[in-house]
Design a protein around this motif. Structure first.
Motif, PDB file in Angstrom:
ATOM      1  N   GLU A 115      -4.141  62.095  47.821  1.00 37.55           N
ATOM      2  CA  GLU A 115      -4.324  60.727  47.327  1.00 37.55           C
ATOM      3  C   GLU A 115      -4.030  59.664  48.381  1.00 37.55           C
ATOM      4  O   GLU A 115      -4.506  58.534  48.274  1.00 37.55           O
ATOM      5  CB  GLU A 115      -3.424  60.518  46.109  1.00 37.55           C
ATOM      6  CG  GLU A 115      -3.717  61.540  45.010  1.00 37.55           C
ATOM      7  CD  GLU A 115      -2.645  61.556  43.942  1.00 37.55           C
ATOM      8  OE1 GLU A 115      -2.295  60.473  43.444  1.00 37.55           O
ATOM      9  OE2 GLU A 115      -2.144  62.650  43.622  1.00 37.55           O
ATOM     10  N   PHE A 116      -3.215  59.999  49.375  1.00 38.95           N
ATOM     11  CA  PHE A 116      -2.877  59.004  50.396  1.00 38.95           C
ATOM     12  C   PHE A 116      -2.659  59.737  51.714  1.00 38.95           C
ATOM     13  O   PHE A 116      -2.332  60.920  51.736  1.00 38.95           O
ATOM     14  CB  PHE A 116      -1.624  58.211  50.015  1.00 38.95           C
ATOM     15  CG  PHE A 116      -0.576  59.034  49.324  1.00 38.95           C
ATOM     16  CD1 PHE A 116       0.291  59.841  50.046  1.00 38.95           C
ATOM     17  CD2 PHE A 116      -0.476  59.011  47.942  1.00 38.95           C
ATOM     18  CE1 PHE A 116       1.251  60.602  49.403  1.00 38.95           C
ATOM     19  CE2 PHE A 116       0.488  59.778  47.299  1.00 38.95           C
ATOM     20  CZ  PHE A 116       1.365  60.579  48.026  1.00 38.95           C
ATOM     21  N   PRO A 117      -2.851  59.070  52.826  1.00 33.51           N
ATOM     22  CA  PRO A 117      -2.786  59.750  54.134  1.00 33.51           C
ATOM     23  C   PRO A 117      -1.439  60.382  54.417  1.00 33.51           C
ATOM     24  O   PRO A 117      -1.374  61.472  54.976  1.00 33.51           O
ATOM     25  CB  PRO A 117      -3.100  58.638  55.134  1.00 33.51           C
ATOM     26  CG  PRO A 117      -3.822  57.607  54.342  1.00 33.51           C
ATOM     27  CD  PRO A 117      -3.254  57.653  52.964  1.00 33.51           C
ATOM     28  N   ALA A 118      -0.342  59.736  54.058  1.00 30.59           N
ATOM     29  CA  ALA A 118       0.977  60.270  54.386  1.00 30.59           C
ATOM     30  C   ALA A 118       1.993  59.671  53.426  1.00 30.59           C
ATOM     31  O   ALA A 118       1.774  58.615  52.820  1.00 30.59           O
ATOM     32  CB  ALA A 118       1.361  59.951  55.830  1.00 30.59           C
ATOM     33  N   ALA A 146      12.229  53.202  54.293  1.00 33.58           N
ATOM     34  CA  ALA A 146      11.993  52.119  55.257  1.00 33.58           C
ATOM     35  C   ALA A 146      10.506  51.875  55.497  1.00 33.58           C
ATOM     36  O   ALA A 146      10.146  51.053  56.341  1.00 33.58           O
ATOM     37  CB  ALA A 146      12.690  52.427  56.569  1.00 33.58           C
ATOM     38  N   GLY A 147       9.664  52.615  54.790  1.00 34.40           N
ATOM     39  CA  GLY A 147       8.232  52.432  54.957  1.00 34.40           C
ATOM     40  C   GLY A 147       7.646  53.159  56.131  1.00 34.40           C
ATOM     41  O   GLY A 147       6.495  52.939  56.501  1.00 34.40           O
ATOM     42  N   ARG A 148       8.414  54.079  56.735  1.00 31.72           N
ATOM     43  CA  ARG A 148       7.920  54.853  57.872  1.00 31.72           C
ATOM     44  C   ARG A 148       7.285  56.153  57.360  1.00 31.72           C
ATOM     45  O   ARG A 148       7.766  56.736  56.387  1.00 31.72           O
ATOM     46  CB  ARG A 148       9.048  55.172  58.852  1.00 31.72           C
ATOM     47  CG  ARG A 148       9.613  53.942  59.559  1.00 31.72           C
ATOM     48  CD  ARG A 148      10.620  54.362  60.619  1.00 31.72           C
ATOM     49  NE  ARG A 148      11.740  55.064  60.022  1.00 31.72           N
ATOM     50  CZ  ARG A 148      12.862  54.466  59.601  1.00 31.72           C
ATOM     51  NH1 ARG A 148      13.008  53.156  59.729  1.00 31.72           N
ATOM     52  NH2 ARG A 148      13.850  55.169  59.083  1.00 31.72           N
ATOM     53  N   PRO A 149       6.233  56.638  58.024  1.00 29.52           N
ATOM     54  CA  PRO A 149       5.584  57.888  57.585  1.00 29.52           C
ATOM     55  C   PRO A 149       6.506  59.092  57.814  1.00 29.52           C
ATOM     56  O   PRO A 149       7.241  59.142  58.803  1.00 29.52           O
ATOM     57  CB  PRO A 149       4.335  57.964  58.458  1.00 29.52           C
ATOM     58  CG  PRO A 149       4.656  57.139  59.669  1.00 29.52           C
ATOM     59  CD  PRO A 149       5.554  56.040  59.196  1.00 29.52           C
ATOM     60  N   THR A 150       6.496  59.984  56.874  1.00 30.53           N
ATOM     61  CA  THR A 150       7.275  61.216  56.986  1.00 30.53           C
ATOM     62  C   THR A 150       6.332  62.397  57.166  1.00 30.53           C
ATOM     63  O   THR A 150       5.116  62.298  56.945  1.00 30.53           O
ATOM     64  CB  THR A 150       8.137  61.426  55.731  1.00 30.53           C
ATOM     65  OG1 THR A 150       7.270  61.560  54.597  1.00 30.53           O
ATOM     66  CG2 THR A 150       9.089  60.266  55.525  1.00 30.53           C
ATOM     67  N   ASP A 151       6.931  63.504  57.545  1.00 30.07           N
ATOM     68  CA  ASP A 151       6.139  64.722  57.765  1.00 30.07           C
ATOM     69  C   ASP A 151       5.904  65.407  56.414  1.00 30.07           C
ATOM     70  O   ASP A 151       6.769  66.117  55.905  1.00 30.07           O
ATOM     71  CB  ASP A 151       6.874  65.662  58.720  1.00 30.07           C
ATOM     72  CG  ASP A 151       6.026  66.880  59.084  1.00 30.07           C
ATOM     73  OD1 ASP A 151       4.883  66.985  58.594  1.00 30.07           O
ATOM     74  OD2 ASP A 151       6.519  67.725  59.853  1.00 30.07           O
ATOM     75  N   TYR A 176     -10.783  66.079  64.016  1.00 27.49           N
ATOM     76  CA  TYR A 176      -9.386  66.163  63.593  1.00 27.49           C
ATOM     77  C   TYR A 176      -8.826  64.768  63.311  1.00 27.49           C
ATOM     78  O   TYR A 176      -9.042  63.815  64.076  1.00 27.49           O
ATOM     79  CB  TYR A 176      -8.542  66.835  64.672  1.00 27.49           C
ATOM     80  CG  TYR A 176      -8.606  68.333  64.635  1.00 27.49           C
ATOM     81  CD1 TYR A 176      -7.860  69.068  63.707  1.00 27.49           C
ATOM     82  CD2 TYR A 176      -9.420  69.019  65.530  1.00 27.49           C
ATOM     83  CE1 TYR A 176      -7.930  70.444  63.667  1.00 27.49           C
ATOM     84  CE2 TYR A 176      -9.492  70.405  65.495  1.00 27.49           C
ATOM     85  CZ  TYR A 176      -8.743  71.104  64.557  1.00 27.49           C
ATOM     86  OH  TYR A 176      -8.814  72.472  64.515  1.00 27.49           O
ATOM     87  N   LEU A 177      -8.070  64.695  62.189  1.00 30.86           N
ATOM     88  CA  LEU A 177      -7.339  63.477  61.839  1.00 30.86           C
ATOM     89  C   LEU A 177      -5.995  63.460  62.551  1.00 30.86           C
ATOM     90  O   LEU A 177      -5.615  64.424  63.234  1.00 30.86           O
ATOM     91  CB  LEU A 177      -7.122  63.421  60.323  1.00 30.86           C
ATOM     92  CG  LEU A 177      -8.374  63.337  59.445  1.00 30.86           C
ATOM     93  CD1 LEU A 177      -8.006  63.615  57.989  1.00 30.86           C
ATOM     94  CD2 LEU A 177      -9.045  61.980  59.593  1.00 30.86           C
ATOM     95  N   ASN A 178      -5.256  62.355  62.348  1.00 30.76           N
ATOM     96  CA  ASN A 178      -3.890  62.289  62.843  1.00 30.76           C
ATOM     97  C   ASN A 178      -3.074  63.439  62.249  1.00 30.76           C
ATOM     98  O   ASN A 178      -3.237  63.768  61.064  1.00 30.76           O
ATOM     99  CB  ASN A 178      -3.275  60.946  62.444  1.00 30.76           C
ATOM    100  CG  ASN A 178      -1.862  60.796  62.972  1.00 30.76           C
ATOM    101  OD1 ASN A 178      -0.907  61.311  62.395  1.00 30.76           O
ATOM    102  ND2 ASN A 178      -1.726  60.062  64.064  1.00 30.76           N
ATOM    103  N   PRO A 179      -2.196  64.120  63.019  1.00 26.49           N
ATOM    104  CA  PRO A 179      -1.465  65.292  62.510  1.00 26.49           C
ATOM    105  C   PRO A 179      -0.648  65.037  61.248  1.00 26.49           C
ATOM    106  O   PRO A 179      -0.379  65.977  60.492  1.00 26.49           O
ATOM    107  CB  PRO A 179      -0.571  65.666  63.691  1.00 26.49           C
ATOM    108  CG  PRO A 179      -1.295  65.167  64.887  1.00 26.49           C
ATOM    109  CD  PRO A 179      -1.963  63.897  64.453  1.00 26.49           C
ATOM    110  N   LEU A 180      -0.250  63.780  60.974  1.00 26.53           N
ATOM    111  CA  LEU A 180       0.527  63.503  59.770  1.00 26.53           C
ATOM    112  C   LEU A 180      -0.354  63.318  58.541  1.00 26.53           C
ATOM    113  O   LEU A 180       0.155  63.288  57.412  1.00 26.53           O
ATOM    114  CB  LEU A 180       1.380  62.248  59.976  1.00 26.53           C
ATOM    115  CG  LEU A 180       2.510  62.356  61.007  1.00 26.53           C
ATOM    116  CD1 LEU A 180       3.242  61.017  61.123  1.00 26.53           C
ATOM    117  CD2 LEU A 180       3.467  63.467  60.639  1.00 26.53           C
ATOM    118  N   ASN A 181      -1.641  63.210  58.729  1.00 29.52           N
ATOM    119  CA  ASN A 181      -2.581  63.007  57.631  1.00 29.52           C
ATOM    120  C   ASN A 181      -2.992  64.376  57.081  1.00 29.52           C
ATOM    121  O   ASN A 181      -3.448  65.246  57.821  1.00 29.52           O
ATOM    122  CB  ASN A 181      -3.798  62.240  58.144  1.00 29.52           C
ATOM    123  CG  ASN A 181      -4.707  61.788  57.014  1.00 29.52           C
ATOM    124  OD1 ASN A 181      -4.693  62.322  55.914  1.00 29.52           O
ATOM    125  ND2 ASN A 181      -5.516  60.770  57.304  1.00 29.52           N
TER     126      ASN A 181
END
Length: 921
Positions: free
Chosen positions: A79-82, A87-92, A257-262
């Motif tokens: 549903e969402f990329p990450a 704190a609003g930072r992307p997590t793994d 390939y997308l960003n590795p966190l996506n």
């Protein structure tokens, strides 16, 4: 002198020591034999484990990563990329999946857990994106498959541009206005991806281009290790794919390939296919003994169970995502089944072959123990006369046997451990302990009260001992029952178990050998007595005296006969079984390849066939095409839906000699009458007239389980191309071809020229299949085992004959001393010894030769040898007259050598010493 007699206490240990010192050679030879048996019984199972482990590693290693890895796939909605932290930072978001995959791996039992390496994973969008690359690329279309890989940066190196940027707001980062109008509605900025540098070069895409609606090229990559098995799970990951369309041209197949966190989001919720796999390390199976059947059961259980990788409600999952449940699959199970069949067949054959040397070794040990007692007859009789009890004597010789056997057995075990270092199993020392006590048991059993007295033991077809009849009848009944049970397995449905050694198949040949010896020794005195009566009327003394001594004073009885029978049987059976397996593998290679050369891969149209026919050495080319649809075949009142295969008319020439592949019968190629049809696979329709779909009247002329050189569907029918096209039908283009080469042409050279001509495709030859078979560890190990068992049996057979000669040496020496004094020539002395041994050895050779041919006949019908040959059918018994003749000649020469040695020893009689001893009878 003090007038008092010096007294010294005679202990049992002292008596045994003096007996051993007086005649140490036979006892030392007995200890050497025990050490050899202990070494072999310890080393052979270890060597077999090593061979089977290397064979398993080779078979697993021959599979591609896609075939052998345990792969799980499942569909989900991203549903969402990450995910974001507080704190609003992307997590793994991949970490939860990796933890779940590792948990599943740790839940598996050993050895499966050690065989599975830590999981790897990626995701890809289920819907590919079609776009049109720049016109300079010459590709009419490019199909882009979007992947997400958490470890992309570790796998590839950046060539141009930059790594894709992660969009955190569903694609609005960097949003732009439509047509550059500030007042127009904003549209999501394209998602950044990276592609293979080769793909970018061939499609003429550059960094910053919008390669497809919603996809922007951020950079290009190059794999750090293109040979990494991981890339086999990524189509077009290391090389751009190309699909050819005869009407439109070529289409590019590109992986982005997308960003590795996506995890696979392009903005809106996306349908994503998740894939994780546990790499299987083929070399890991050689590090420890792995039970193939246990591994197969564990793997089957893992594939059948459900495994939750990430549970619904986990923070990394959105509300649209439920439990992440992969469905695991692997082609490793089929390989394990094949290896298990191979190991079972190998174990059973080796058990049969090993029974021969072990039986001969047991016979020689028994003869050696009797020889030790026989040479000490006078001393033992004196000890018994002076008050020792039979029990004390038995304990005395048993302790001596332990003193000989225990150190020898332990030494043999230690040498085997040093030669083949691996983890010891508890039963190895149990086997060594049993071997260590065999000399003690044999010596104690050989010490019979009556044996201390000289008496005749004439051979007779009748016996005064009722226990002998009981034992012999039991042996005959057991041999008949074991043979009946072994040959009737298929009809009763009680086939051998899937694990371990086939004990019934291993025991039956030994029981047959014992039964044959029992019958032979019961009947043997009758012709020998007749021969004695015939020779009595002749003037020559030596033949009559030798035959008479063989009848009235046989040395050894059943034991030497059993040794010769087993030695001959194992030598012949080993040769016949090895020939059968080799010929079966050759037939399987022809059946699998179909022809001298097989080609698969490219489209095999008529121009392709003309290209092949132009290669020097090519005699005929044949294709079998799959119509791609199913037709109903009706024969009588029975109906079946079949895939239709169409064969070129040249198939008859391609499958002709020297090919050993089983093809359609000659009636299949008939040009008149109803259209001939051959059914195959799972079809059960009978032969006869029938009706096939729109083709009309046909005639079923045969059935094949498989078609040579092709992977056939479950149920199929085959018709000839000319009969199909004569009915107004069209023939599709095939993807494989079978090639027959000219007589005298080298198939390897022809295959190499074909590779150079066609450019693409897989070209294989029968010889390559056979080379793979002959170089397989199990084939090499089995061949060495057969040859080694035959040589060892022959050596022990010679030893048993020499021991038998030594047992009768005393009585023979006294007789020969008298006869030599009366004028018997030395040459006649040696002939007399040969006549004593000859009838028994000739009888044993005949019985052993018959058994050596009969036992392989039984085993081929009872033991599944397909695991060794690699074929789908049980190989037929193959008896090569040249090989059998050579083995028989070697056995006869071995026996003649033993007789010659025995006669030479007998000719060294000391006349003066034997005459001084006097006549004791």
């Amino acid at each position: 002198m003090t007038g008092r007699h010096s007294t010294r206490r005679h202990t049992s240990a002292g008596l045994a020591a003096r007996q051993f010192a007086a005649d140490p050679w036979v006892s030392a030879a007995l200890a050497l034999l025990v050490g050899l048996v202990s070494l072999l019984l310890t080393a052979v199972p270890r060597a077999l484990d090593d061979v089977q482990a290397r064979q398993l590693a080779q078979d697993v290693g021959s599979l591609s990563a896609l075939q052998r890895d345990v792969t799980g796939t499942w569909g989900t909605t991203v549903e969402f990329p990450a995910t974001l932290d507080d704190a609003g930072r992307p997590t793994d978001s991949w970490q939860a999946f990796e933890d779940g995959a590792e948990r599943v791996r740790q839940e598996q039992p050993q050895p499966l857990r050690s065989l599975l390496q830590p999981a790897q994973m990626h995701a890809f969008l289920t819907h590919s994106i079609d776009t049109v690359p720049p016109i300079e690329s010459t590709y009419y279309q490019a199909t882009i498959t979007v992947y997400a890989d958490p470890h992309l940066e570790d796998l590839v190196e950046l060539v141009d541009g930059d790594w894709p940027v992660l969009s955190l707001d569903g694609g609005n980062t960097g949003a732009r206005t439509r047509d550059g109008d500030p007042g127009a509605a904003e549209e999501p900025a394209p998602v950044q991806v990276m592609i293979l540098d080769e793909a970018a070069e061939k499609t003429h895409w550059e960094v910053g281009d919008e390669i497809a609606p919603g996809l922007e090229l951020a950079g290009t990559y190059r794999p750090k290790d293109p040979d990494d098995p991981r890339w086999q799970h990524v189509p077009n990951g290391t090389k751009m794919g190309i699909l050819a369309n005869p009407n439109r041209g070529e289409a590019a197949q590109v992986t982005a390939y997308l960003n590795p966190l996506n995890r696979g989001s392009l903005g809106p919720p996306a349908s994503v296919r998740m894939e994780l796999w546990y790499p299987v390390d083929a070399s890991a199976v050689t590090a420890a003994r792995i039970d193939t059947r246990l591994l197969r059961r564990q793997l089957t259980r893992m594939l059948a169970q459900q495994h939750v990788i990430v549970a619904a409600g986990d923070p990394v999952l959105g509300p649209l995502q439920g439990d992440q449940l992969p469905s695991f699959t692997t082609e490793l199970t089929g390989t394990l089944d094949q290896v298990a069949r191979q190991q079972r067949a190998t174990n059973s054959l080796l058990a049969v072959v090993a029974a021969g040397p072990l039986g001969v070794a047991a016979a020689v040990t028994s003869l050696g123990a009797r020889l030790v007692v026989h040479r000490r007859r006078s001393a033992l009789a004196m000890t018994l006369a002076r008050g020792a009890s039979p029990t004390q004597l038995r304990w005395l010789v048993a302790i001596e046997g332990l003193a000989l056997g225990v150190p020898a057995a332990v030494l043999g075990h230690v040498v085997a451990q040093l030669a083949l270092p691996t983890t010891s199993r508890w039963w190895e020392w149990v086997v060594t302990g049993v071997v260590a006590v065999v000399p003690a048991a044999a010596l104690a059993a050989s010490l019979d009260d009556a044996s201390l007295l000289q008496q005749r033991s004439d051979l007779s077809a009748r016996s005064s001992s009722r226990w002998r009849w009981v034992v012999e009848a039991a042996v005959l009944v057991l041999a008949a029952l074991a043979t009946w049970r072994l040959l009737g397995r298929d009809s009763r449905g009680d086939a051998a178990a899937d694990s371990g050694i086939d004990l019934l198949a291993a025991a039956t040949p030994l029981l047959l050998a014992l039964a044959a010896c029992v019958v032979a020794l019961r009947l043997y005195p009758l012709p020998l007595a007749g021969l004695t009566r015939v020779l009595r009327r002749r003037t020559s003394l030596t033949p009559f005296l030798g035959a008479a001594r063989a009848l009235r004073d046989p040395a050894g009885g059943l034991v030497p006969a059993l040794a010769v029978v087993l030695g001959t049987t194992i030598a012949l059976a080993s040769a016949v079984l090895l020939t059968t397996v080799t010929r079966g593998a050759e037939a399987a290679a022809w059946q699998q390849n179909g022809a001298s050369v097989r080609i698969s891969g490219p489209y095999a149209d008529d121009s392709f066939v003309e290209l092949l026919e132009g290669v020097d050495g090519v005699r005929e080319v044949a294709r079998v095409r799959d119509l791609g649809t199913r037709l109903d075949l009706v024969v009588g009142n029975e109906r079946d839906s079949l895939r239709l295969l169409i064969a070129d008319d040249s198939l008859q020439q391609v499958l002709g000699p020297p090919s050993q592949a089983v093809g359609p019968p000659p009636s299949f190629y008939a040009q008149d009458g109803p259209v001939p049809v051959v059914t195959g696979g799972e079809v059960t329709l009978p032969a006869g007239d029938g009706d096939l779909g729109t083709l009309g009247a046909v005639q079923v002329v045969g059935h094949l389980d498989e078609l040579p050189g092709l992977v056939t569907p479950g149920s199929w029918a085959l018709i000839a191309k000319d009969r199909w096209e004569a009915a107004g039908k069209t023939t599709p283009t095939g993807r494989s071809a079978l090639v027959a080469v000219d007589e005298g042409a080298d198939p390897a050279r022809v295959a190499e020229e074909i590779r150079g001509v066609i450019g693409a495709g897989v070209v294989t030859t029968v010889q390559e299949e056979l080379d793979e078979f002959t170089s397989a560890p199990v084939t090499i190990g089995l061949t060495r085992a057969f040859v080694g068992a035959a040589l060892l049996s022959g050596l022990l057979t010679v030893l048993s004959i020499v021991v038998v000669q030594l047992m009768g040496a005393g009585a023979r020496a006294r007789l020969l001393a008298v006869l030599r004094t009366l004028g018997l020539a030395p040459r006649q002395t040696r002939a007399l010894t040969a006549w004593e041994l000859g009838p028994l050895l000739v009888t044993s050779l005949v019985v052993g030769a018959a058994l050596g041919l009969a036992i392989p006949w039984v085993l081929v019908r009872a033991v599944d040898l397909r695991g060794l040959t690699g074929g789908q059918h049980q190989p037929a018994l193959s008896v090569d007259p040249v090989t059998v003749g050579a083995v028989l000649l070697a056995v006869v020469l071995t026996v003649l050598l033993a007789v010659s040695v025995s006669a030479w020893l007998a000719g060294r009689t000391n006349l003066a010493q034997s005459l001084r001893v006097g006549e004791e009878r």
